[in-house]
Write an enzyme that holds these catalytic residues in place. Structure first.
Site, PDB file in Angstrom:
ATOM      1  N   MET A   1      -6.015  -8.260   3.788  1.00  0.00           N
ATOM      2  CA  MET A   1      -5.680  -7.086   4.592  1.00  0.00           C
ATOM      3  C   MET A   1      -6.440  -5.856   4.113  1.00  0.00           C
ATOM      4  O   MET A   1      -6.945  -5.084   4.916  1.00  0.00           O
ATOM      5  CB  MET A   1      -4.171  -6.861   4.460  1.00  0.00           C
ATOM      6  CG  MET A   1      -3.661  -5.760   5.311  1.00  0.00           C
ATOM      7  SD  MET A   1      -3.572  -6.255   7.039  1.00  0.00           S
ATOM      8  CE  MET A   1      -1.800  -6.456   7.190  1.00  0.00           C
TER       9      MET A   1
ATOM     10  N   ARG B   1      -8.901  -3.644   6.208  1.00  0.00           N
ATOM     11  CA  ARG B   1      -8.618  -2.237   6.525  1.00  0.00           C
ATOM     12  C   ARG B   1      -9.873  -1.383   6.398  1.00  0.00           C
ATOM     13  O   ARG B   1     -10.132  -0.538   7.261  1.00  0.00           O
ATOM     14  CB  ARG B   1      -7.485  -1.709   5.639  1.00  0.00           C
ATOM     15  CG  ARG B   1      -6.151  -2.225   6.107  1.00  0.00           C
ATOM     16  CD  ARG B   1      -4.982  -1.746   5.263  1.00  0.00           C
ATOM     17  NE  ARG B   1      -3.738  -2.156   5.929  1.00  0.00           N
ATOM     18  CZ  ARG B   1      -2.519  -1.935   5.470  1.00  0.00           C
ATOM     19  NH1 ARG B   1      -2.349  -1.306   4.310  1.00  0.00           N
ATOM     20  NH2 ARG B   1      -1.460  -2.336   6.145  1.00  0.00           N
TER      21      ARG B   1
ATOM     22  N   TYR C   1      -4.234  -1.817  14.763  1.00  0.00           N
ATOM     23  CA  TYR C   1      -4.125  -3.104  14.040  1.00  0.00           C
ATOM     24  C   TYR C   1      -4.460  -2.995  12.562  1.00  0.00           C
ATOM     25  O   TYR C   1      -4.943  -1.991  12.100  1.00  0.00           O
ATOM     26  CB  TYR C   1      -4.842  -4.240  14.754  1.00  0.00           C
ATOM     27  CG  TYR C   1      -6.332  -4.229  15.002  1.00  0.00           C
ATOM     28  CD1 TYR C   1      -7.207  -3.385  14.364  1.00  0.00           C
ATOM     29  CD2 TYR C   1      -6.871  -5.167  15.915  1.00  0.00           C
ATOM     30  CE1 TYR C   1      -8.571  -3.456  14.622  1.00  0.00           C
ATOM     31  CE2 TYR C   1      -8.222  -5.227  16.171  1.00  0.00           C
ATOM     32  CZ  TYR C   1      -9.067  -4.369  15.518  1.00  0.00           C
ATOM     33  OH  TYR C   1     -10.401  -4.445  15.767  1.00  0.00           O
ATOM     34  N   GLU C   2      -4.106  -4.036  11.829  1.00  0.00           N
ATOM     35  CA  GLU C   2      -4.181  -4.035  10.353  1.00  0.00           C
ATOM     36  C   GLU C   2      -3.336  -2.912   9.759  1.00  0.00           C
ATOM     37  O   GLU C   2      -3.684  -2.334   8.729  1.00  0.00           O
ATOM     38  CB  GLU C   2      -5.632  -3.891   9.860  1.00  0.00           C
ATOM     39  CG  GLU C   2      -6.631  -4.824  10.460  1.00  0.00           C
ATOM     40  CD  GLU C   2      -6.346  -6.293  10.192  1.00  0.00           C
ATOM     41  OE1 GLU C   2      -5.522  -6.584   9.320  1.00  0.00           O
ATOM     42  OE2 GLU C   2      -6.926  -7.148  10.871  1.00  0.00           O
ATOM     43  N   GLY C   3      -2.203  -2.636  10.374  1.00  0.00           N
ATOM     44  CA  GLY C   3      -1.332  -1.551   9.920  1.00  0.00           C
ATOM     45  C   GLY C   3      -1.653  -0.291  10.700  1.00  0.00           C
ATOM     46  O   GLY C   3      -2.775   0.210  10.592  1.00  0.00           O
TER      47      GLY C   3
END
Lengths: 598, 598
Positions: A291, A295, A439-441
Site C-alpha cells: 500500500m 500510495r 483509492y489507496e486510502g
C-alpha cells in the site's frame, strides 16, 4: 487534443541537478549505472509512452472494458500495447535483479511511471499493481512463493492485484468477512467477495496473482485478525506453467466516472486455494508494504495527469484565436490573438505548470529517500530516509492528486466549451484524475495518517529531516545576492514559521483531543506540502540563477524555472496563510452541528 | 443515491426573514401576492421537482440524447415530464401577465429554479432557455413579434434557444460569420452554422424559436456589426399554428462530459427566414438582456447541484458504517460508527452546507434587486438595484458555479470509492456541474466583466450599494452582545477592509495597465463573493440569535444557522486573506514567462 511530450529537460533537472548534493549516486547497487544510462532510459520510456500508450488513451476511454461470458475484455489495442511494454522490459525496471528485474533506482523509475500515467492512466494500472504485489511478496512471502511467482510477475508475464475492499468495508478493513480455511497441505481455502479490484481480470497476461486479505477461523476480531494470502487465478503446475482454474471468478465490472480502460472488478473467491503471505493475523502490515509503495505511485499518477493536462492546455491556448490582448493586438496579422495572451489564461496555465514542476521535484526528493532507505548501508542515513518517506507518503499521495485534479479542471477551463466535449479529450483527464484522490486510502485518510501517526511517532522524529532541510536552505539563501531569491526566501521562511506554529498547535491540542487533530488534518497536509514544494522551488531557483550567472548554454530553461518559481511564491504559497488561520480556529465549528441537524 | 428534498425551511428564511427590512413586499405588481401564496408555490414546486424531475435525473444521464434521422430524441420520460411541468404552469411562473405569465417575483422564481436545477439540471435547460429568450423578445422585439411568439413561449407550448457560438468563436463574438440577407418583405434569410446550442432540437414542444446572432451584408466588422434575429424552426401559419419547416437542421449533437439529457446541438441555418430583434448591428446589446438573465440562472444551477450533492452526501455519511469516532465508539450497538462522526467528513459536509446556504442567501439578495430594478417606481431605488444586479451578475454566475463544483466533488469524496461508481449517482453531479463554470461566459470572463466593466463604470457606482450594506451591518453588529457574533463581525470587517484595499489597488494599477486588472480578476471576484456571503451569514446570525432570545419554536433551525455561520467565518472566509496577498503581488509573475517558453 491530448498533447504529450515527456518533459525530459525538467526530469533531467530534478534527477541530476536539483539534489546533486545528496550523494545519491554513491548508493550501493547503483554503481554501474551512469547518468547517461538514466537519460537513455528516460528517452526510451518517453518514446514508448508517446508512441505506444498515448494513442490508446482516448480510444480506451470511449470503448471501456466489458465483461463477456465471465471474462473481461480490455479495449482494442491494450493487449498489443501490453506485450510491447513487457517485451521492452518496462515491467521489470525497478524490480530486484535476483528475480530478473533491472534494479534501477526509484528516482528513475518514478519518472518513467510519471510518463506512463500521463500517456495512459488506465493502462498504468495493469503493470502498476503487479509491481506493488511483487513488493509485498518479496517483503513477506516464503522462499517457495518467491521462487514460484516473482520471476513471472517481475517479467510481466503474470500480473498482480490487491484485494482488500469488500462492499461494506474500505477504509475500515477490520470489518472484512472473506474467510480462509486451513487445509492439511498447508494451503488455505479462500471464500468471499471483493470489490473495486483494479486489473481484477483481463487477458493481458496468462495468469493473475491476487493478494487477498481474509480471516482465519480463529482470528481475533477487527484489524488484528486479518491475514494476507496469495491466490492465483490459475494454479501453476509442477512445471511452473499455468494449470487448473482456481475458483476465482469475476462477479461484475464497475461502471466508473473515468479510468474506463482499467478493469475494476468484483471478484468472487469460492474455496480458492491460497497461501499465507507473512505471518497469520499480520496481514495488514504485509499489505501496507504494498500500500505504501502504491500510495507514492498514486501521487505520481496525479503528477502525470497534471502534466498532460498542462501540455494540452498550452497547445490549445497557443492556437485558439479569440479576442485581443488587453495591451493591444499582439498578432495583427490574425483575426484575433491566441488566448495565451490573456492574463487569466496565463494564470491557469502557470498554476498547472507550477503544480506539475513542484510535484515533480517533491516526488524526486521522496524517491531519493526511497532509494536511500532501501540501499544505504549507513543505519543513520537509512533511518533518516525512512522517516522522510514515512512523512511524505501521505503528502505525495494526497497533495499531488488534489493538485492534479485542480490542474485537470483548469485545463478544461482553458478550453472553454470545447473542453466539455468528449472529442477534445481533456475532460477525460478530470474524470481519470478524480479516482486518485480516493483509492489507496482517501485523501482524508492520508491527512489523518500524517497528523495521527506520522507526526506523533517517536516524538515527531519523522518531521525532523524535512524541517531541518527547509530551515537550512532558508538560512543559506537569506542573504542571497539576487533580490527575487532573497524575497522568496523570506516568503518560504514565513510559511515555514506558520507550519511550525501549526505543528505545535496540533500536537498540543491533539494530545488532549484527537478530534482537534482530525479537524486540522486536511489543511495541515496542504500546508506542509506547499512548504515542501516551496523548498524545491527555492533550491531550484538558486541553481538556476547560478547557471545563468555562469552563462550556461540552456539559459532559456533556467530563466523559465525562475519565472515558474516566482509564480509559486507570489500566487500559490499564500494559501499556507489560510491554512494557518483555518487550523487556528480549532475543531469548534467543524463539530458544532449535531449529526441529526445536517 | 441521489437524495433531494427541497430545503423549504431555509428558503422561507431567506425569503421572509433575512431581508425583511428591504420593503420588497411593497413593490407594485406584487400587491396581491401574500407570503402564504409564496410558500404554497414553493411547496408545490418542491413536489414537482421531487416527484416529476428527480426520478429522471440519473436515468437521463445514462440514456442521454440521441440524434436519429436528423431529429433529437430526449431520454425516456422527458417529454411526459415536460408536459406535466408545462401543464402545471411552471413555465410561466415569472413571465409577464400580459403574455399569460403569472408575474411572480424573481425572489420566488429563483428559489423554484434552484429546485428544478437540483432535481434535474439537464431538464432545467429546456424551460430555462425559453425563459431567457422571452426576456430578450419582450425587451427588444417588435410588437408583431411579441404578439406572435410570446404567448406560446410563455406558456411553454413553444421553446426558445440562444444561438451565439460558432466553431471558431465563443467569447469573441466579433468573429462570427453567420449571414443575414434582407428580403423585400422585411424578413431576412439566415445562413450559417452554430454550435453548443442548448435545447437546439427536441420533441418536447411543437416549435423551437431560435434567437440567432448574425451579420447583415453591410455590417461593420467585429462586435459592432452583429444583429439579433428570431428564427423559428417552423414558420407559424396565419392562424398562429405551426406551419412549414424553415431550413433549420441539426448538423450534430455533442457528446459531453455531463448534462447528457440536455440536447446540445450543432444547428445549421440554410436561408432560414428570420426577423430582426431590436436594432440592426445592436444585436449584442439585445442578446445581453438574455445573457444577463441567464448568467444569474446559471449561478442558481450551481446552487441547485450544490444542495443535492450536499443532501446525498449527508444521507450517505449517516448510513455508511466505517471506523470509530476518535473520541470512542458513538454507536457501540453497530459494527462501526456512521462516518458522519469523523471530523474530516464533517469538514466536507459543513463546507458543502455553508456553500449552499451562503449562495442561497446571496442569490436571494440579488433576486430582490432584480425585482426592485424592474418593478420599483422610485428612480433612485431602481438605479441602486440595477447597480447591484450589474455587480452581482458575474459574481453569482462564477462564484456559485465554482463553489458548486467544489461541493459536488466533496460529495464524491464523502462517498469514497462508491462515489466514483456511476450507479451511486453522485459523480453525475460533478460532470453536470462542470459546464456551469463555462457556459454563458466562462468564469474568467465573468471576473473580467467584474473588474473591467462593473468596477470602473460610473466611477465605481456599482460597488456602492454593496459596500454600504456591508459597512452598515458591520457598524450595527460591532458591539453585539453575543460574543460569537461580535467575533464574526470583526472577521467580516477585516475581510471587507482587505477587499476595499484590493479594490483600490486594482483600480489604481488597472488604470495604467489593464493586464494588472486582468491578472487580479478571478481572485478578486472570489474575495468579493466571500465578503458578500459573509454579509448574509452575519445578518442571518443576528436574526437567528434574536429568535432564540425570543424563545422561538423552531430553535433547532436557528441554532443550526448559527453553527453554519460559525463554520463560514472560521474556515471559509480566511480564503479572502489569500486573495489579498495574491492580488497584491500584481501581474508580474503571471505574465513573466514568454508565450513560447510554456
Amino acid at each position: 487534443m491530448q498533447v504529450y511530450q515527456a518533459p525530459l529537460r525538467d526530469m533531467r533537472f530534478v534527477l541530476h541537478e536539483l539534489f546533486a548534493d545528496d550523494g545519491f549516486g554513491d548508493l550501493p547497487g547503483f554503481e554501474e549505472f551512469s547518468p547517461d544510462l538514466y537519460d537513455a532510459v528516460l528517452e526510451e520510456a518517453a518514446r514508448m509512452a508517446q508512441e505506444v500508450l498515448l494513442p490508446l488513451n482516448a480510444s480506451g476511454d470511449i470503448e471501456g472494458c466489458r465483461l463477456e461470458n465471465g471474462v473481461v475484455r480490455t479495449p482494442e489495442g491494450f493487449a498489443r500495447a501490453y506485450a510491447t511494454f513487457r517485451d521492452g522490459g518496462w515491467a521489470a525496471l525497478a524490480s530486484p535483479p535476483e528475480y530478473g528485474g533491472q534494479g534501477l533506482p526509484e528516482t528513475v523509475n518514478k519518472l518513467v511511471e510519471e510518463m506512463i500515467c500521463a500517456a495512459n492512466l488506465s493502462f498504468s494500472l495493469y503493470p502498476g499493481l503487479t509491481h506493488g504485489a511483487t513488493t509485498a511478496i518479496e517483503g513477506h512471502g516464503s522462499e517457495a512463493l518467491k521462487a514460484a511467482y516473482l520471476p513471472k510477475m517481475v517479467s510481466g508475464e503474470w500480473a498482480g492485484t490487491m484485494c482488500l475492499t469488500e462492499a461494506h468495508c474500505g477504509t475500515d478493513l477490520g470489518l472484512l468477512r472473506t474467510r480462509a480455511e486451513p487445509r492439511e497441505d498447508g494451503s488455505f481455502a479462500i471464500t468471499g467477495g471483493k470489490i473495486f479490484i483494479s486489473s481484477g481480470d483481463h487477458g493481458l497476461t496468462d495468469n493473475i496473482i491476487h493478494l487477498v486479505l481474509a480471516r482465519l477461523p480463529d482470528a481475533p476480531a477487527g484489524v488484528k485478525g486479518i491475514s494476507l494470502f496469495l491466490v492465483p487465478k490459475y494454479l501453476p503446475g509442477a512445471d511452473g506453467a499455468v494449470g487448473a482454474a482456481n475458483g476465482v471468478s469475476v462477479a461484475g465490472i464497475e461502471h466508473k466516472m473515468g479510468l474506463k480502460a482499467s478493469a475494476t472488478c468484483q471478484i468472487a473467491f469460492d474455496g480458492s486455494t491460497g497461501w499465507l503471505v507473512g505471518e497469520a493475523n499480520k496481514g495488514l502490515a504485509a499489505m501496507f508494504t504494498m500500500m505504501n509503495t502504491e500510495r507514492v505511485s498514486v501521487g505520481i499518477q496525479g503528477l502525470g495527469i497534471n502534466e498532460i493536462a498542462y501540455q494540452s492546455a498550452v497547445a490549445y491556448a497557443r492556437e485558439r484565436l479569440q479576442g485581443r490582448s488587453l495591451t493591444g493586438a499582439q498578432r495583427p496579422d490574425l483575426p484575433a490573438d491566441p488566448i495565451i495572451v490573456h492574463p487569466d489564461v496565463r494564470r491557469m496555465l502557470m498554476t498547472m505548470r507550477v503544480y506539475a514542476q513542484g510535484c515533480r521535484a517533491l516526488g524526486q526528493w521522496t524517491s531519493r529517500a526511497l532509494d536511500a532507505e532501501k540501499h544505504s548501508t549507513d543505519p543513520a542515513v537509512k533511518q533518516r530516509a525512512g522517516d522522510f518517506v514515512a512523512l511524505m507518503t501521505p503528502v505525495v499521495k494526497a497533495l499531488f492528486t488534489d493538485l492534479a485534479f485542480d490542474a485537470a479542471n483548469l485545463g478544461v477551463q482553458v478550453h472553454g466549451g470545447h473542453g466539455y466535449i468528449r472529442e477534445h479529450g481533456v475532460e477525460q483527464f478530470v474524470r481519470d484524475a478524480r479516482i486518485a484522490q480516493i483509492y489507496e486510502g482517501t485523501n482524508g485518510v492520508q491527512a489523518l495518517d500524517l497528523v495521527g501517526r506520522k507526526m506523533p511517532a517517536h516524538m515527531g522524529r519523522a518531521l525532523r529531516p524535512f524541517f531541518h532541510a527547509v530551515s537550512a536552505l532558508c538560512e543559506e539563501t537569506a542573504g542571497h545576492g539576487d533580490k527575487a531569491i532573497a524575497g522568496w526566501t523570506a516568503a518560504l521562511h514565513q510559511s515555514f514559521g506558520a507550519l511550525q506554529l501549526t505543528t505545535g498547535m496540533i500536537a498540543q491540542k491533539g494530545m488532549k483531543d484527537p478530534e482537534e487533530a482530525g479537524a486540522a488534518a486536511t489543511d495541515y497536509l496542504r500546508m506542509l506540502g506547499l512548504v515542501g514544494i516551496g523548498y524545491t522551488f527555492l533550491k531550484a531557483a538558486v541553481i538556476a540563477q547560478a547557471r545563468l550567472d555562469e552563462g550556461h548554454d540552456d539559459a532559456a530553461f533556467y530563466r523559465a524555472k525562475l519565472a515558474t518559481a516566482g509564480f509559486f511564491f507570489d500566487r500559490i504559497l499564500p494559501q499556507a496563510t489560510t491554512g494557518f488561520l483555518v487550523i487556528k480556529s480549532g475543531k469548534r465549528s467543524t463539530m458544532a452541528l449535531p449529526a441529526d441537524a445536517f
